[in-house]
Write a protein that holds these residues in place. Structure first.
Motif: not given
Length: 176
Positions: A169-175, A127-134
């Motif tokens: 949208g795009v994952s924060p890991s690839f933004a 969902q956001a950088a440094h937060r666990p995936a949901r």
């Protein structure tokens, strides 16, 4: 009125399957609609009624949609199987996204091949950088995505990580 509801259901079934609905079947669909919360389904040999997020869908009984998986290269346009939409990949400078319609990916972060595939139960999206995936199931529930649309929900993966999905949208890991 109850009589009108029965007529609407009989019409929907006959319009969908060209088969007249039996009284007992109509009553089962009415019971499905009468629930105050939740979801459910009722199926005959030729048609099915499914309730999800307050919406009733009457459709032909069919085999489950098969999974799809397509290799991607950019640039390219990829129609989604059994859908009226496409995924379009373009290479260009950041300013090329008109009115923020589109999603930007930092191509430097791409390591491996890209794949367009459908959602699978258990898929997780950051969902956001440094937060666990949901799990994407949470997104479907929060957004009211009916159950019959989920199995074909498109996403793009890179090395088994979700890069993009419709609605998120795009994952924060690839933004960028």
């Amino acid at each position: 009125p109850l009589a009108v509801a029965r007529r609407v259901i009989r019409f929907a079934v006959s319009h969908t399957s060209n088969i007249a609905a039996e009284f007992a079947h109509v009553e089962r669909v009415l019971a499905l609609c009468a629930r105050s919360t939740g979801h459910g389904s009722f199926q005959t040999r030729s048609w099915q009624a499914t309730r999800s997020f307050g919406t009733l869908r009457i459709a032909l009984t069919s085999a489950p949609q098969p999974d799809y998986s397509l290799p991607l290269t950019a640039p390219g346009t990829y129609p989604l199987p059994n859908r009226a939409s496409v995924v379009n990949l373009e290479l260009g400078p950041r300013k090329s996204v008109y009115n923020n319609v589109g999603h930007l990916v930092d191509w430097v972060l791409i390591s491996g091949s890209l794949e367009l595939r459908n959602w699978h139960p258990g898929d997780r999206f950051p969902q956001a950088a440094h937060r666990p995936a949901r799990k994407l199931t949470h997104f479907f529930q929060e957004s009211g995505i009916p159950s019959w649309e989920r199995s074909a929900w498109p996403l793009i993966t890179c090395a088994n990580s979700i890069l993009w999905t419709r609605g998120q949208g795009v994952s924060p890991s690839f933004a960028p």
